[in-house]
Design an enzyme around this catalytic site. Structure first.
Site, PDB file in Angstrom:
ATOM      1  N   HIS A  74       4.842  -0.435  -2.391  1.00 42.84           N
ATOM      2  CA  HIS A  74       5.499   0.016  -3.789  1.00 42.84           C
ATOM      3  C   HIS A  74       5.074   1.327  -4.059  1.00 42.84           C
ATOM      4  O   HIS A  74       5.504   2.009  -4.503  1.00 42.84           O
ATOM      5  CB  HIS A  74       5.546  -1.172  -4.732  1.00 42.84           C
ATOM      6  CG  HIS A  74       5.669  -0.696  -6.199  1.00 42.84           C
ATOM      7  ND1 HIS A  74       4.643  -0.179  -6.837  1.00 42.84           N
ATOM      8  CD2 HIS A  74       6.663  -0.826  -7.088  1.00 42.84           C
ATOM      9  CE1 HIS A  74       5.325   0.294  -8.205  1.00 42.84           C
ATOM     10  NE2 HIS A  74       6.308  -0.389  -8.277  1.00 42.84           N
ATOM     11  N   ASN A  75       3.730   1.148  -4.119  1.00 40.47           N
ATOM     12  CA  ASN A  75       2.825   2.435  -4.652  1.00 40.47           C
ATOM     13  C   ASN A  75       2.938   3.468  -3.716  1.00 40.47           C
ATOM     14  O   ASN A  75       2.900   4.601  -3.839  1.00 40.47           O
ATOM     15  CB  ASN A  75       1.499   1.853  -4.670  1.00 40.47           C
ATOM     16  CG  ASN A  75       1.051   1.025  -5.933  1.00 40.47           C
ATOM     17  OD1 ASN A  75       1.814   0.520  -6.340  1.00 40.47           O
ATOM     18  ND2 ASN A  75      -0.190   1.112  -6.318  1.00 40.47           N
ATOM     19  N   GLU A 114       6.284   5.166  -4.516  1.00 40.03           N
ATOM     20  CA  GLU A 114       5.883   5.657  -5.940  1.00 40.03           C
ATOM     21  C   GLU A 114       5.326   7.008  -5.808  1.00 40.03           C
ATOM     22  O   GLU A 114       5.633   8.186  -6.388  1.00 40.03           O
ATOM     23  CB  GLU A 114       4.989   4.806  -6.561  1.00 40.03           C
ATOM     24  CG  GLU A 114       4.412   5.416  -7.655  1.00 40.03           C
ATOM     25  CD  GLU A 114       3.342   4.457  -8.534  1.00 40.03           C
ATOM     26  OE1 GLU A 114       2.334   5.098  -8.918  1.00 40.03           O
ATOM     27  OE2 GLU A 114       3.686   3.201  -8.695  1.00 40.03           O
ATOM     28  N   SER A 171       2.920  -4.412 -11.147  1.00 42.58           N
ATOM     29  CA  SER A 171       3.341  -3.023 -11.237  1.00 42.58           C
ATOM     30  C   SER A 171       3.981  -2.891 -12.714  1.00 42.58           C
ATOM     31  O   SER A 171       4.696  -3.720 -13.344  1.00 42.58           O
ATOM     32  CB  SER A 171       4.343  -2.581 -10.241  1.00 42.58           C
ATOM     33  OG  SER A 171       4.978  -1.433 -10.537  1.00 42.58           O
ATOM     34  N   LYS A 225       3.087  -4.856  -2.815  1.00 42.61           N
ATOM     35  CA  LYS A 225       2.763  -4.026  -3.787  1.00 42.61           C
ATOM     36  C   LYS A 225       2.224  -2.379  -3.357  1.00 42.61           C
ATOM     37  O   LYS A 225       2.427  -1.472  -3.916  1.00 42.61           O
ATOM     38  CB  LYS A 225       1.949  -4.663  -4.780  1.00 42.61           C
ATOM     39  CG  LYS A 225       1.113  -3.681  -5.973  1.00 42.61           C
ATOM     40  CD  LYS A 225       2.000  -3.100  -6.814  1.00 42.61           C
ATOM     41  CE  LYS A 225       1.488  -2.555  -8.119  1.00 42.61           C
ATOM     42  NZ  LYS A 225       0.444  -1.499  -7.965  1.00 42.61           N
TER      43      LYS A 225
END
Length: 625
Positions: free
Chosen positions: A353-354, A357, A295, A350
């Site tokens: 995480h997105n 986000e 990222s 990940k």
């Protein structure tokens, strides 16, 4: 980068002779491991008794310390029998990425003849068989036949050292280009690859290499076989290609040229389930696979991204020095890269995480909408966001300030951007995963569906004509909105971390949530002051809403979220994530919910049974309604 060149093999294979010649050719220091044996070892071997592992341990540690000391100044050549893998592990401890092994190979008869002709050596010839018995064939050493002339062996070794890159990067898209420059800037010798399409896309790799000074020593390729052969073994190749079928096609293209023990690193936004499948598939072919979440976007990849690797921990150690070196650094200068866990856990983290986000972006968009309805210009909203930095700073807040201040002619650029938000799939996968795992990460789904709704632009235009918007008055001040925003962000982070926690339990991944928060404090898109706070919070409790400090924060912010959402609803202003945050929280802290009605309904039409509040045994009941 400096290298410790270990020339290994059984006694009498010619290590010392070759080592001295290599050091002379390369003009680097030479050390004979035999010179560092303690007197007790020399006496034992002189009396015809083989050394055991305990005898060798201190000697091997001494040689490891020697290599570390020399590497601070230059490369060096060290000759040492290094017959077992455990010995080689000690010799390369903490410097594995700077060690290159060369194994001098010959038959027992060849070497026995040499030993018999050797004078002034403390080891009797009858110990030679014990060395052959002890020898464990190294997987990561370059083999050289001692039947060749010494000058031929030296030529082979120096060519191998000169020509081979230590790390390969496959795919020169935006992220691939930035990561390759990052690796080169950190002193790694790399090979880069990109496909060519004759007549349209030619010389991509070589042109890219020539356009950046730091890539001067990199090797550029458009031929897969040449690219693979340019790498030291075990090969370490990072794939920076589109997720899905293209990744599988690239793997199939590489397989014919790979060797046992090579490592493929998938740095794309792959689905974590696909990563597990690829891991198992390649394992059958004796090729290792690491799924790595990266990222930070283009700038982060160049200056230091947040890196989330998953897979076999022992294999991760083969690529750890490279990934940690190029990663961003946290407040304590530790790399924002950590071993996440087994299988596809790196890509799962990940993905979440997105998802977080998506929500953070949607919340800022909703706050912008509120201020826009109040009548503020983009510049005024940017000024308000600037004032929020002390309490709620984040990377996304900072870039939103820049976006709002950007002018295009006499107007702000943001006013000219079509309000249709795209997505690349990770939000979809996170929404599917939260449903599959039964984790209530509602905000990720809400943020995703808000993007989907935005895409129906034509229908929305028509609907705005069909249904008159009733606007009263937004009775909100800046602090109300800031507090509501902070409240929703806490719920977002709770839900995202809960999703990771539930995945860890379901897939039996050993996840360290505090460490995951730590590597998200720099380099990545969701870095923020709040993420820094979560490092210590998650050391005490996996549930951040059970932490006393967070509980007090939520209590102080709750009046504002209720006020903001109520005002927005009354003014028919869409704030899906702000609304969902308080709706979720209202359900979360309700001790006795309406789910008893749902369970009764399920039993009525489907005989799904229910438990009773007046029976503590947990027994299930069915009623003939």
């Amino acid at each position: 980068m400096n290298k410790a060149i270990f020339i290994m093999g059984v006694s009498g294979c010619g290590k010392s002779t070759i080592g001295q010649l290599v050091s002379q050719r390369l003009k680097i220091p030479f050390f004979d491991g035999d010179d560092f044996h303690p007197q007790s070892n020399v006496a034992k071997m002189s009396s015809g008794v083989p050394l055991d592992d305990e005898d060798r341990y201190g000697w091997l540690v001494t040689l490891n310390k020697l290599a570390k000391k020399e590497l601070q100044k230059s490369s060096c050549v060290i000759v040492c029998s290094a017959l077992k893998q455990t010995y080689r592990d000690i010799l390369s401890s903490d410097i594995k990425n700077q060690v290159k092994w060369f194994h001098l190979v010959g038959s027992f008869e060849q070497i026995l003849e040499r030993v018999n002709n050797r004078s002034n050596h403390f080891m009797p010839t009858d110990l030679l068989q014990s060395q052959f018995n002890t020898l464990e064939q190294p997987e990561d050493a370059f083999e050289v036949n001692i039947g060749l002339k010494p000058e031929e062996i030296v030529e082979i070794i120096t060519e191998e050292l000169k020509m081979k890159s230590e790390f390969g990067l496959f795919g020169l898209g935006v992220m691939g280009k930035s990561l390759s420059r990052n690796l080169a800037q950190k002193g790694f010798n790399i090979s880069i690859f990109n496909r060519e399409v004759k007549g349209t896309e030619e010389n991509i790799a070589i042109n890219f290499k020539n356009s950046h000074k730091e890539l001067q020593t990199a090797q550029a390729f458009s031929d897969i076989e040449a690219f693979v052969n340019s790498l030291q073994t075990p090969r370490r190749i990072m794939l920076m290609v589109n997720a899905g079928k293209i990744t599988d096609m690239v793997i199939e293209d590489l397989i014919p040229f790979l060797s046992d023990g090579d490592v493929l690193i998938d740095g794309g936004n792959s689905n974590y389930l696909d990563t597990k499948t690829r891991y198992d598939y390649l394992k059958e072919k004796n090729i290792h696979f690491i799924g790595v979440g990266v990222s930070g976007g283009e700038e982060g990849a160049l200056k230091g991204p947040s890196i989330m690797p998953g897979g076999n921990k022992e294999i991760y150690n083969l690529v750890k020095p490279y990934l940690e070196k190029i990663a961003a650094k946290d407040a304590n200068n530790a790399p924002c890269c950590t071993y996440v866990g087994e299988e596809g856990s790196g890509h799962f983290v990940k993905m979440v995480h997105n998802g977080i986000e998506y929500v953070e972006m949607q919340l800022l968009a909703e706050v912008y909408t509120i201020f826009k309805m109040i009548g503020y210009t983009p510049d005024r909203i940017a000024d308000i966001f600037e004032s929020w930095k002390l309490k709620a700073n984040s990377y996304l807040l900072e870039i939103t300030i820049d976006i709002l201040r950007k002018k295009d002619g006499d107007d702000w650029l943001v006013n000219k951007i079509v309000d249709k938000a795209g997505n690349k799939g990770t939000g979809n996968w996170a929404t599917i995963a939260t449903a599959q795992l039964g984790a209530p990460s509602t905000l990720i789904a809400t943020a995703l569906f808000a993007r989907f709704t935005s895409f129906y632009k034509e229908e929305r235009i028509q609907a705005s004509k069909n249904f008159n918007k009733e606007v009263l008055e937004l009775k909100l001040n800046n602090d109300d909105v800031l507090n509501a925003y902070q409240f929703a962000r806490i719920i977002n982070h709770y839900q995202g971390i809960k999703l990771i926690s539930e995945a860890g339990k379901a897939y039996k991944w050993q996840l360290n949530l505090s460490e995951i928060a730590r590597i998200w404090t720099n380099g990545c898109i969701i870095r923020s002051n709040f993420m820094v706070q979560l490092i210590s919070v998650l050391k005490e409790d996996d549930n951040i809403l059970a932490h006393k400090k967070i509980i007090n924060q939520v209590k102080s912010l709750k009046p504002s979220i209720k006020k903001v959402v109520a005002n927005c609803i009354l003014n028919e202003l869409a704030v899906p994530c702000l609304s969902d945050s308080v709706n979720f929280f209202n359900a979360y802290f309700t001790a006795n919910s309406s789910a008893n009605i749902i369970q009764a309904q399920r039993d009525y039409f489907g005989a799904h049974t229910y438990q009773r509040t007046d029976d503590a045994t947990g027994k299930f009941y069915h009623t003939n309604w």
